[in-house]
Design an enzyme around this catalytic site. Structure first.
Site, PDB file in Angstrom:
ATOM      1  N   LYS A 134      49.530  56.070  36.817  1.00 19.15           N
ATOM      2  CA  LYS A 134      49.486  57.524  36.555  1.00 19.15           C
ATOM      3  C   LYS A 134      48.189  58.112  37.071  1.00 19.15           C
ATOM      4  O   LYS A 134      47.166  57.419  37.218  1.00 19.15           O
ATOM      5  CB  LYS A 134      49.628  57.828  35.053  1.00 19.15           C
ATOM      6  CG  LYS A 134      48.558  57.225  34.139  1.00 19.15           C
ATOM      7  CD  LYS A 134      47.292  58.023  33.956  1.00 19.15           C
ATOM      8  CE  LYS A 134      46.253  57.268  33.137  1.00 19.15           C
ATOM      9  NZ  LYS A 134      44.902  57.808  33.191  1.00 19.15           N
ATOM     10  N   ASP A 156      48.115  55.531  26.297  1.00 17.40           N
ATOM     11  CA  ASP A 156      48.767  55.820  27.576  1.00 17.40           C
ATOM     12  C   ASP A 156      50.093  55.084  27.757  1.00 17.40           C
ATOM     13  O   ASP A 156      50.796  55.310  28.747  1.00 17.40           O
ATOM     14  CB  ASP A 156      47.851  55.421  28.749  1.00 17.40           C
ATOM     15  CG  ASP A 156      46.684  56.384  28.952  1.00 17.40           C
ATOM     16  OD1 ASP A 156      46.693  57.453  28.330  1.00 17.40           O
ATOM     17  OD2 ASP A 156      45.781  56.037  29.724  1.00 17.40           O
TER      18      ASP A 156
HETATM   19  P1  ATP Z   1      43.411  53.743  31.271  1.00 14.41           P
HETATM   20  O1  ATP Z   1      43.620  54.543  32.514  1.00 14.41           O
HETATM   21  O2  ATP Z   1      44.635  53.623  30.408  1.00 14.41           O
HETATM   22  O3  ATP Z   1      42.189  54.092  30.508  1.00 14.41           O
HETATM   23  P2  ATP Z   1      42.520  51.676  33.025  1.00 14.41           P
HETATM   24  O4  ATP Z   1      43.516  51.856  34.135  1.00 14.41           O
HETATM   25  O5  ATP Z   1      41.159  52.243  33.222  1.00 14.41           O
HETATM   26  O6  ATP Z   1      43.156  52.216  31.709  1.00 14.41           O
HETATM   27  P3  ATP Z   1      43.358  48.964  32.742  1.00 14.41           P
HETATM   28  O7  ATP Z   1      43.698  48.490  34.123  1.00 14.41           O
HETATM   29  O8  ATP Z   1      44.480  49.278  31.836  1.00 14.41           O
HETATM   30  O9  ATP Z   1      42.328  50.151  32.771  1.00 14.41           O
HETATM   31  O10 ATP Z   1      42.431  47.815  32.138  1.00 14.41           O
HETATM   32  C1  ATP Z   1      41.490  48.026  31.101  1.00 14.41           C
HETATM   33  C2  ATP Z   1      41.162  46.653  30.515  1.00 14.41           C
HETATM   34  O11 ATP Z   1      42.304  46.205  29.800  1.00 14.41           O
HETATM   35  C3  ATP Z   1      40.895  45.582  31.561  1.00 14.41           C
HETATM   36  O12 ATP Z   1      39.542  45.494  31.870  1.00 14.41           O
HETATM   37  C4  ATP Z   1      41.428  44.321  30.925  1.00 14.41           C
HETATM   38  O13 ATP Z   1      40.402  43.609  30.270  1.00 14.41           O
HETATM   39  C5  ATP Z   1      42.405  44.784  29.856  1.00 14.41           C
HETATM   40  N1  ATP Z   1      43.848  44.467  30.121  1.00 14.41           N
HETATM   41  C6  ATP Z   1      44.718  44.076  29.204  1.00 14.41           C
HETATM   42  N2  ATP Z   1      45.948  43.897  29.737  1.00 14.41           N
HETATM   43  C7  ATP Z   1      45.856  44.195  31.030  1.00 14.41           C
HETATM   44  C8  ATP Z   1      46.795  44.190  32.091  1.00 14.41           C
HETATM   45  N3  ATP Z   1      48.059  43.836  31.921  1.00 14.41           N
HETATM   46  N4  ATP Z   1      46.364  44.598  33.286  1.00 14.41           N
HETATM   47  C9  ATP Z   1      45.068  44.974  33.462  1.00 14.41           C
HETATM   48  N5  ATP Z   1      44.130  44.948  32.500  1.00 14.41           N
HETATM   49  C10 ATP Z   1      44.509  44.572  31.283  1.00 14.41           C
END
Ligand code: ATP
Length: 302
Positions: free
Chosen positions: A12, A139
């Site tokens: 997203k 989210d």
């Molecule tokens: P958001 O945009 O919802 O704030 P994000 O995109 O910044 O999230 P994610 O890729 O969801 O961040 O990852 C945040 C943290 O979640 C990672 O550093 C990791 O430790 C943990 N995590 C748990 N499950 C997953 C997964 N399936 N894929 C990626 N990271 C994961």
């Protein structure tokens, strides 16, 4: 309970992320306009002796493979509700940048939930799946639903909104940013400014621009209240935003909590040009071209 189920799930971008003051519980009220884009992870669920997770993709080494993985947590929550053992192998084909502000972990949580629901033949009602998503993270409900939506509360109370098709380029930064750290920096900057944080709203002109499919109108109203905090923690992102503007993007902003940056462009042709310009600038690790709205988590044909 045999075979394998694969679910495709989108990343997203927030076309408007309005953040209110910190609440007593530490969360922030949000007015969050989500757009799902055609950058996908795939999660495959296969019957196994125990709950295990594997991951492939350029960022796979940064994805936890234990119970901290949102896909594993989703499988556990669904199994508990159904009185089952979460005996499943989850394989994540990871294309969404990790810790990049594109809800990649949330996407995998929603995908695993749908995949396990199909693998175990549960046909859990949609409303219950959405409740589990909300318990997994703010989210996650949007990753299940996809399309375009306004999220209020912590972002998890969703109202679908109309959206025409928009083209984007995403610039992936080296490393990630912790979402809680970015919110803490938001609070620090708000306190230092000495002004009151206004209640978060999604402006009507933004929703009208989104519905119109007019990229110039949307470019004029894109905004992310977390951007100053993300730039404060990662000053180098200013150079990526400048490089995207130089390459011809209509507008650029930090995606969610960053450090991925999102560039709105006129069409697919412009997307290729802006991606090439960003690649040549040396300001980012990789670029992805995508469009939205994209469908939410979807079971792929076997
Ligand atoms: P958001 O945009 O919802 O704030 P994000 O995109 O910044 O999230 P994610 O890729 O969801 O961040 O990852 C945040 C943290 O979640 C990672 O550093 C990791 O430790 C943990 N995590 C748990 N499950 C997953 C997964 N399936 N894929 C990626 N990271 C994961």
């Amino acid at each position: 309970m045999s075979g394998a189920v694969t679910v495709r799930v989108p990343a997203k971008v927030n076309v408007r992320l309005a953040v209110g003051a910190a609440r007593p519980d530490g969360f922030h009220d949000l007015a969050n306009v989500f757009l799902a884009v055609s950058l996908f992870d795939e999660v495959t669920a296969t019957a196994a002796d125990a709950l295990t997770v594997t991951c492939e993709g350029p960022d796979a080494h940064r994805v936890p493979l234990d119970r901290g993985n949102l896909a594993a947590r989703a499988a556990e929550m669904l199994a508990e509700r159904a009185g089952l053992d979460p005996a499943v192998h989850l394989h994540i084909d990871k294309r969404i940048p990790v810790a990049g502000g594109m809800a990649g972990g949330s996407a995998d949580g929603a995908a695993a939930l749908l995949a396990c629901d199909a693998l175990w033949g549960l046909s859990t009602p949609r409303a219950e799946l959405l409740d589990i998503c909300a318990a997994l993270g703010s989210d996650v409900p949007f990753s299940l639903v996809g399309g375009a939506a306004l999220g209020t509360g912590r972002g998890e109370l969703l109202t679908p909104v109309d959206a025409g098709t928009f083209h984007w380029v995403f610039a992936v930064a080296d490393g990630g940013l912790s979402t809680p750290a970015v919110f803490r920096e938001f609070d620090r900057l708000a306190a230092a400014s000495g002004t009151e944080v206004p209640a978060p709203v999604a402006p009507p002109e933004l929703l009208a621009a989104l519905a119109s499919g007019d990229p110039d109108a949307l470019a004029a109203t894109l905004a992310n209240d977390l951007q100053p905090a993300a730039l404060s923690l990662r000053p180098g992102l200013a150079g990526v935003l400048a490089a995207g503007a130089d390459a011809g993007a209509l507008a650029g902003l930090v995606s969610g909590s960053g450090p991925t940056t999102a560039f709105l462009v006129r069409d697919a042709e412009a997307a290729a040009k802006v991606a090439a310009g960003l690649d040549a600038s040396g300001t980012c690790r990789a670029t992805h071209v995508a469009s939205g709205p994209a469908a939410g988590a979807t079971v792929l044909p076997a």
